[in-house]
Scaffold this active site. Structure first.
Site, short mmCIF file in Angstrom:
data_model
loop_
_atom_site.label_atom_id
_atom_site.label_comp_id
_atom_site.label_asym_id
_atom_site.label_seq_id
_atom_site.Cartn_x
_atom_site.Cartn_y
_atom_site.Cartn_z
N TRP A 358 8.49 10.71 3.54
CA TRP A 358 8.11 11.55 2.40
C TRP A 358 6.80 11.05 1.77
CZ3 TRP A 358 9.52 10.56 -3.21
CH2 TRP A 358 9.68 9.19 -3.46
N ASP A 359 6.40 9.83 2.12
CA ASP A 359 5.13 9.27 1.62
C ASP A 359 4.00 10.29 1.77
OD1 ASP A 359 6.96 7.25 2.47
OD2 ASP A 359 5.36 5.75 2.50
N GLU A 485 16.17 3.56 -3.02
CA GLU A 485 17.02 3.18 -1.88
C GLU A 485 18.02 2.08 -2.22
OE1 GLU A 485 14.43 2.42 1.43
OE2 GLU A 485 14.18 4.56 1.79
N LYS A 589 15.18 0.25 -6.88
CA LYS A 589 14.15 -0.27 -5.98
C LYS A 589 12.78 0.30 -6.35
CE LYS A 589 12.88 -0.42 -1.07
NZ LYS A 589 13.07 0.18 0.24
N GLN A 590 12.77 1.60 -6.63
CA GLN A 590 11.50 2.29 -6.86
C GLN A 590 11.73 3.50 -7.75
OE1 GLN A 590 12.21 3.20 -2.54
NE2 GLN A 590 10.47 4.52 -2.95
#
Ligand code: BGC
Length: 781
Positions: A358-359, A485, A589-590
């Site tokens: 998806w980046d 994640e 995580k993000q």
């Protein structure tokens, strides 16, 4: 001086520094989105991690499962290091130039963002005391996408000398890589099978194929030698090696100059003779243009790019350089991919097996949409071209429509870890969001009719079959994984649901605009109505007691991770703690909910944004390089400008400072794109909800001025921000209306509009998990 030298338009590295070799190979990689060459030294050794990649060229391998399950992908794909065409070895009176021996009296390398070349200047003294100056310049052409070229010059510094130059094409280079880190590529030994080799005059070609994926690659080289008389040349080619050897006596005051042209082609279908013909033709074209012609074309291409895409930063020279470095690499990753994916590492290294995630759509394509829209279109055409695989995947999962893969090279799912692979269904909404953004920014009706309808309809179908209306009337999407994640298989992830909501609405709208294309897909009025209803009733959980959005249902009820007792060396957590424990605790995580507040900022009130930022900052550990830039954007929006500045530096310097200690495997292209995002969406406050451009610019105290450019529909414009105000200027194209802090501003030819920036209410920023605060940024000059 060691390390990178700060300069606005180039990246210069002085000295050799062997331990840093692998890192600099990634950083000095050249690419046009089709060919990628790591920044290895010409002489082949010493080397860190050799690599030459062709976008889309991979080998297939079985995915090992200790315990299999229905619907697990069977095959993985790994990017292949193809035939290396960069190698030029040199013997100085019998002694091989090898920087580990003798002495490097001078040595520096420069990546030039305006010429699009990598230059090297070395004065080397052989162990027996002979000195030569070697200067090289190489490019991977933006204008002739199958071509790379190297200009190689040697000048004897101590009187006449005999020089022997060997220019190679080398296949199946040995690569050492053993690692348990899942982010590192699977090791492939000798992936290429020789098929054809030929050489004559100064030209040679090698053709190989892979064993399982059945892809074929041809690499060819040709040379121009410019030297005094007495040149003796030989060329030969065998399975994995083609070599031109040129020997010549070079008198004092003279030099040997060689230009090497390299052509690449690959195909799943074309025969070896057809591919040979293709690379021969590429070389003929390149040689007809000549070195100077290629270099001029390269510069013109980049002049155009910078005229539309440059970001200027006054007040922090190192960040100025980092942002241009970032833009340069984002361009390199996407410029000439032409209906191929943009991998997470671009074509700079083998990390993540060369997969796209998806980046691409979420981080990289917004940059390209507003700077090089054709490149964004091409990358989206790649997704469109993989629709059949995505339909098959949905079908295998018992779903309708199309499920795009979490990670892939050819469009088939390659993630062997379903909780964070297949479970991350949001990728399909991310693709559709990038399609919608591209359409709004370009009005490309052909793309809308031929590509967008298919993608939006099939992804909308995915959502209506994945979710369901519960007895309370809400539309729920259960059992999915959001961007974070460290949580998996959760119910009603806010990011996923809000992105699906937009996906469903946009699918219904595009079918109204393109009734014929919709009919061809069998879309009925009832189906459109069902999409609208699902969007309308989408469940977005909210924690009334805490007054924040849980990133997914019940998240805020979980135990907090014990940050205080987690030592700094245990990050990233995924390498030191079991997923089962990460999943059941509050540790992020993000950016996930914070990500939702950026991409679906239209759904949240300013107060909700501020409270959510304050809640999630102390839980977010940034174990992914995709986080800092998003946290920066929201920090800037809610008024934590200095914190946003710290995150800006982290995103922009991720690779130059090797903040995740894995640059050797390739650059973090999404984080580099994120540097642009922080400049434009963070400090520029740009939002593009519903296709309209809005700005709310504000600078952190350290910066005097920030300026950026964008292209939107037929117009190109510039925004310049200082501490007191912002000015908007139309540079080319028709009149354009944007918003500045909610007010409409019409930009007409030749009259920049300067507007004041409203005062900001000061609040104290939240803290981060123990040991995870971003480094405090002090401007570097
Ligand atoms: C991140 C993903 C990302 C992938 C590739 C992972 O560490 O969690 O969001 O897509 O890296 O960059």
């Amino acid at each position: 001086m060691k390390g990178f030298q700060v300069a606005p338009w180039e990246l210069r590295w002085n000295s050799l520094d062997l331990p840093a070799l692998e890192r600099t190979e990634s950083i000095f990689a050249l690419s046009n989105g089709h060919i990628g060459m790591r920044g290895s030294l010409e002489e082949g050794e010493p080397t860190g991690l050799p690599g030459t990649y062709l976008n889309g060229f991979y080998e297939q391998h079985a995915l090992p499962y200790a315990e299999g399950g229905y619907g697990y992908p069977e095959d993985g794909q790994t990017v292949v290091n193809v035939t290396d065409g960069k190698i030029v070895r040199l013997l100085v009176q019998d002694e091989p130039l090898d920087m580990r021996y003798g002495r490097a009296l001078e040595h520096h390398r420069v990546l030039d963002f305006r010429s699009g070349t990598l230059r090297r200047d070395t004065v080397w003294e052989s162990p027996t005391g002979r000195r030569v100056r070697v200067t090289t310049e190489r490019l991977v052409s933006f204008t002739q996408r199958a071509v790379a070229a190297i200009r190689y010059e040697v000048e004897p510094l101590d009187g006449g000398v005999q020089l022997v130059v060997q220019s190679d094409l080398l296949a199946n280079e040995p690569i050492e890589s053993q690692s348990k880190d899942p982010r590192v590529a699977a090791t492939l030994n000798s992936p290429l099978v020789a098929e054809d080799a030929a050489a004559s005059d100064y030209r040679a070609v090698l053709v190989h194929h892979t064993r399982k994926s059945g892809l074929r690659v041809a690499a060819a080289m040709d040379h121009e030698l410019d030297t005094d008389d007495g040149l003796r040349c030989e060329i030969h080619a065998e399975d994995d090696l083609a070599r031109l050897t040129a020997a010549v006596d070079v008198p004092a005051g003279s030099r040997l100059r060689m230009t090497k042209y390299v052509g690449y082609g690959w195909s799943a279908r074309r025969s070896a003779p057809a591919l040979r013909a293709q690379v021969d033709a590429a070389l003929a074209g390149a040689m007809q243009t000549g070195w100077q012609g290629l270099a001029d074309e390269q510069r013109r291409f980049l002049d155009d790019f910078w005229a539309t895409a440059d970001v200027e930063i006054d007040g922090d020279d190192e960040l100025q350089q980092a942002v241009r470095f970032a833009l340069f690499h984002v361009l390199q990753a996407g410029a000439r991919g032409e209906s191929r994916a943009i991998p997470a590492k671009g074509l700079t290294g083998p990390g993540y097996d060369g997969h796209s995630f998806w980046d691409t759509e979420t981080f990289v394509l917004p940059v390209l949409t507003y700077t090089v829209p054709e490149a964004a279109r091409d990358a989206l055409r790649w997704r469109h071209g993989t629709l059949d695989k995505a339909r098959e995947r949905a079908d295998a999962l018992g779903l309708r429509g199309a499920a795009f893969p979490w990670r892939s090279i050819n469009g088939a799912e390659c993630s062997a870890y379903w909780p964070a692979g297949t479970g991350a269904f949001h990728v399909s909404a991310d693709v559709s969001d990038a399609v919608v953004r591209y359409l709004a920014a370009t009005d490309d009706v052909d793309f809308e009719r031929d590509n967008a309808v298919d993608v939006l309809v099939e992804t909308a179908r995915l959502w209506t079959s994945l979710g369901h209306h519960d007895l309370h009337g809400g539309f729920r999407i259960d059992g999915v994984t959001g961007p974070d994640e460290y949580s998996a298989v959760v119910d009603n992830n806010v990011y996923t649901n809000l992105m699906a909501q937009r996906n469903l609405r946009e699918a219904a709208a595009v079918c109204d605009r393109q009734p014929e294309a919709a009919e061809a897909l069998g879309v009925t009025a009832d189906e459109q109505q069902a999409w609208r209803e699902a969007a309308e009733k989408m469940v977005i959980p909210y924690d009334d007691m805490l007054g924040v959005h849980p990133q997914s249902e019940r998240f805020t009820e979980h135990a907090r991770w014990d940050f205080e007792h987690t030592p700094e060396e245990k990050y990233p957590l995924l390498l030191h703690y079991p997923y089962f424990d990460l999943y059941r605790k509050q540790v992020v995580k993000q950016a996930d909910l914070v990500m939702a507040m950026y991409t679906r900022g239209d759904h949240f009130t300013p107060e909700q944004k501020a409270r959510n930022v304050d809640y999630y900052e102390p839980l977010t550990v940034r174990d992914s390089s995709l986080s800092a830039c998003v946290q920066a954007v929201l920090a800037a929006e809610v008024g934590y400008l200095d914190l946003a500045y710290d995150y800006f530096a982290e995103a922009a310097l991720t690779d130059l400072h090797d903040l995740h200690s894995n640059v050797r495997n390739g650059l973090h292209i999404a984080s580099l794109a994120g540097a642009w995002t922080v400049a434009v969406a963070g400090f520029g406050g740009m939002r593009d909800h519903d296709g309209a451009l809005a700005f709310a610019p504000r600078l952190p105290a350290a910066l005097r001025r920030l300026a950026f450019r964008m292209t939107y529909r037929e117009s190109r414009f510039a925004v310049a921000v200082d501490q007191d105000g912002a000015s908007y200027e139309l540079l080319a194209g028709p009149t354009l209306t944007v918003r500045h802090f909610g007010d409409e501003v019409t930009l007409t030819d030749g009259s920049p509009r300067r507007l004041a920036i409203p005062a900001l209410e000061k609040r104290d920023p939240p803290s981060q998990p123990h040991g995870r605060a971003p480094r405090r940024r002090t401007p570097k000059h």
